[in-house]
Design an enzyme around this catalytic site. Structure first.
Site, PDB file in Angstrom:
ATOM      1  N   ASP A 191       0.873  -1.180   0.000  1.00 52.28           N
ATOM      2  CA  ASP A 191       0.000   0.000   0.000  1.00 52.28           C
ATOM      3  C   ASP A 191       0.906   1.224   0.000  1.00 52.28           C
ATOM      4  O   ASP A 191       2.111   1.117   0.259  1.00 52.28           O
ATOM      5  CB  ASP A 191      -0.889  -0.002   1.264  1.00 52.28           C
ATOM      6  CG  ASP A 191      -1.768   1.244   1.362  1.00 52.28           C
ATOM      7  OD1 ASP A 191      -2.341   1.656   0.327  1.00 52.28           O
ATOM      8  OD2 ASP A 191      -1.881   1.823   2.447  1.00 52.28           O
ATOM      9  N   SER A 192       0.308   2.370  -0.274  1.00 53.43           N
ATOM     10  CA  SER A 192       1.065   3.617  -0.221  1.00 53.43           C
ATOM     11  C   SER A 192       1.572   3.878   1.206  1.00 53.43           C
ATOM     12  O   SER A 192       2.550   4.577   1.395  1.00 53.43           O
ATOM     13  CB  SER A 192       0.161   4.768  -0.642  1.00 53.43           C
ATOM     14  OG  SER A 192      -1.000   4.778   0.167  1.00 53.43           O
TER      15      SER A 192
ATOM     16  N   CYS B 136      -4.247  -1.183  -2.093  1.00 52.50           N
ATOM     17  CA  CYS B 136      -4.407   0.267  -2.219  1.00 52.50           C
ATOM     18  C   CYS B 136      -5.309   0.497  -3.429  1.00 52.50           C
ATOM     19  O   CYS B 136      -5.007   0.018  -4.527  1.00 52.50           O
ATOM     20  CB  CYS B 136      -3.034   0.891  -2.445  1.00 52.50           C
ATOM     21  SG  CYS B 136      -3.058   2.655  -2.813  1.00 52.50           S
TER      22      CYS B 136
ATOM     23  N   CYS C  36     -11.214   2.917  -0.686  1.00 47.55           N
ATOM     24  CA  CYS C  36      -9.887   3.307  -0.198  1.00 47.55           C
ATOM     25  C   CYS C  36      -9.625   2.407   0.997  1.00 47.55           C
ATOM     26  O   CYS C  36     -10.518   2.227   1.838  1.00 47.55           O
ATOM     27  CB  CYS C  36      -9.879   4.772   0.226  1.00 47.55           C
ATOM     28  SG  CYS C  36      -8.366   5.276   1.082  1.00 47.55           S
TER      29      CYS C  36
ATOM     30  N   HIS D 101      -7.995   2.796   3.570  1.00 47.40           N
ATOM     31  CA  HIS D 101      -8.067   3.460   4.880  1.00 47.40           C
ATOM     32  C   HIS D 101      -9.500   3.425   5.444  1.00 47.40           C
ATOM     33  O   HIS D 101      -9.691   3.436   6.655  1.00 47.40           O
ATOM     34  CB  HIS D 101      -7.701   4.948   4.759  1.00 47.40           C
ATOM     35  CG  HIS D 101      -6.236   5.247   4.804  1.00 47.40           C
ATOM     36  ND1 HIS D 101      -5.373   4.869   3.801  1.00 47.40           N
ATOM     37  CD2 HIS D 101      -5.494   5.930   5.705  1.00 47.40           C
ATOM     38  CE1 HIS D 101      -4.160   5.309   4.099  1.00 47.40           C
ATOM     39  NE2 HIS D 101      -4.207   5.966   5.244  1.00 47.40           N
TER      40      HIS D 101
ATOM     41  N   GLU E 243      -5.691   9.209   9.614  1.00 47.54           N
ATOM     42  CA  GLU E 243      -4.297   9.116  10.058  1.00 47.54           C
ATOM     43  C   GLU E 243      -4.087   9.885  11.363  1.00 47.54           C
ATOM     44  O   GLU E 243      -3.182   9.582  12.127  1.00 47.54           O
ATOM     45  CB  GLU E 243      -3.355   9.605   8.956  1.00 47.54           C
ATOM     46  CG  GLU E 243      -3.549   8.794   7.688  1.00 47.54           C
ATOM     47  CD  GLU E 243      -2.296   8.569   6.885  1.00 47.54           C
ATOM     48  OE1 GLU E 243      -1.404   9.418   6.957  1.00 47.54           O
ATOM     49  OE2 GLU E 243      -2.238   7.550   6.175  1.00 47.54           O
TER      50      GLU E 243
HETATM   51  N1  DGL Z   1      -4.885   3.553   1.039  1.00 46.88           N
HETATM   52  C1  DGL Z   1      -4.895   4.342  -0.183  1.00 46.88           C
HETATM   53  C2  DGL Z   1      -6.009   3.827  -1.105  1.00 46.88           C
HETATM   54  O1  DGL Z   1      -6.575   2.754  -0.875  1.00 46.88           O
HETATM   55  C3  DGL Z   1      -5.119   5.812   0.070  1.00 46.88           C
HETATM   56  C4  DGL Z   1      -4.001   6.562   0.716  1.00 46.88           C
HETATM   57  C5  DGL Z   1      -3.210   7.403  -0.245  1.00 46.88           C
HETATM   58  O2  DGL Z   1      -3.704   8.439  -0.727  1.00 46.88           O
HETATM   59  O3  DGL Z   1      -2.071   7.040  -0.504  1.00 46.88           O
HETATM   60  O4  DGL Z   1      -6.338   4.455  -2.086  1.00 46.88           O
END
Ligand code: DGL
Length: 275
Positions: A11-12, A74, A185, A187, A153
């Site tokens: 993931d990012s 991600c 997403c 998150h 976050e």
């Molecule tokens: N977890 C990332 C996603 O699923 C979002 C976070 C980011 O912007 O890097 O898109």
């Protein structure tokens, strides 16, 4: 046939740990190597070509870890880099978009699906494409929700301000008549309670993390890649920069056993990234 190598997940940053949590619950016998590109997070506001390059570099690092499959945990990377990753990696690749789209279509009763995600995910049109490929009749309403990742976050998971931001993003989608909302997403599952509070009971939530984990399970079985009985299961986490407060937010919210976190430098000269 079985395969003891780890499942590689990236993931990012740390949001993809929601996918890891779902994988740990569903596949307790598997070893998982998670790589979060915390040095370059967020991906959500970056251009498609940059996210594609980053994704190839990070996936190459998972290859160095001997991953038997790569899970793109991600939505942003899955939206813009999946085709390139599938083309260049020597192992099967699974993203979060297709499993999420399938689950949304299995859930909707009125054929109207909403999707929230980062700007890059929404701009890519990946969910609309996938949903329409599976069902050309589906109606799709989307909303980029860039303020949600920073709130998550910060650990503001149950907070009045977060509730107001969510209401502002979701209000128009509800007004348009969606009956299913994809959390596009990785998150966002951390906000599942706050998001549920903001939605009428008639709207169902689809969590792309859980559906991705189910797709991984199916792939491992079909490709004879499942871990052998008695495999030394576990979770290794590496980040490209030192962990910040969000790691403890995720650890607490997900109730995930996280041991030592390793640091890895990004391999900028990754050969597959140059292709
Ligand atoms: N977890 C990332 C996603 O699923 C979002 C976070 C980011 O912007 O890097 O898109």
């Amino acid at each position: 046939m079985s395969d003891p190598r780890p499942i590689g997940v990236f993931d990012s940053g740390i949001g993809g740990l929601t996918v890891v949590k779902a994988l740990r619950d569903l596949l307790p016998g598997e070893k998982i190597f998670y790589l979060g590109d915390t040095a370059r997070v967020p991906y959500g506001g970056k251009s498609a070509s940059t996210v594609e390059r980053y994704s190839l570099e990070i996936a190459e690092m998972l290859m160095e870890e001997n991953a038997k499959t790569v899970v793109v945990a991600c939505n942003t990377a899955s939206s813009v880099a999946l085709a390139k990753l599938e083309k260049h990696l020597p192992v099967p690749v699974i993203g979060v978009i297709r499993p999420g789209a399938r689950a949304a279509l299995a859930t909707t009763r009125n054929g109207h699906v909403g999707v929230i995600g980062t700007r890059a995910t929404i701009k890519s049109g990946a969910y609309e494409r996938e949903l329409r490929a599976l069902n050309p009749q589906v109606r799709v309403s989307v909303c980029a929700s860039p303020l949600l990742v920073p709130l998550i976050e910060e650990g503001w998971l149950d907070d009045e301000l977060t509730d107001r931001v969510i209401a502002r993003y979701l209000g128009p989608l509800v007004h348009q008549g969606i009956d299913t909302l994809v959390l596009g997403c990785t998150h966002y599952p951390l906000l599942v309670h706050a998001i549920s509070r903001a939605l009428p009971k008639t709207v169902s939530l689809v969590d792309s993390a859980r559906n991705c984990a189910m797709a991984v399970k199916k792939l491992l079985v079909q490709s004879h890649l499942s871990a052998p009985a008695g495999n030394s299961a576990g979770l290794d986490i590496a980040l490209t920069d030192a962990p910040d407060i969000f790691l403890s937010v995720a650890r607490r919210a997900l109730r995930l056993e996280i041991g030592n976190v390793q640091l890895r430098e990004v391999l900028h000269s990754a050969p597959i990234a140059a292709r």
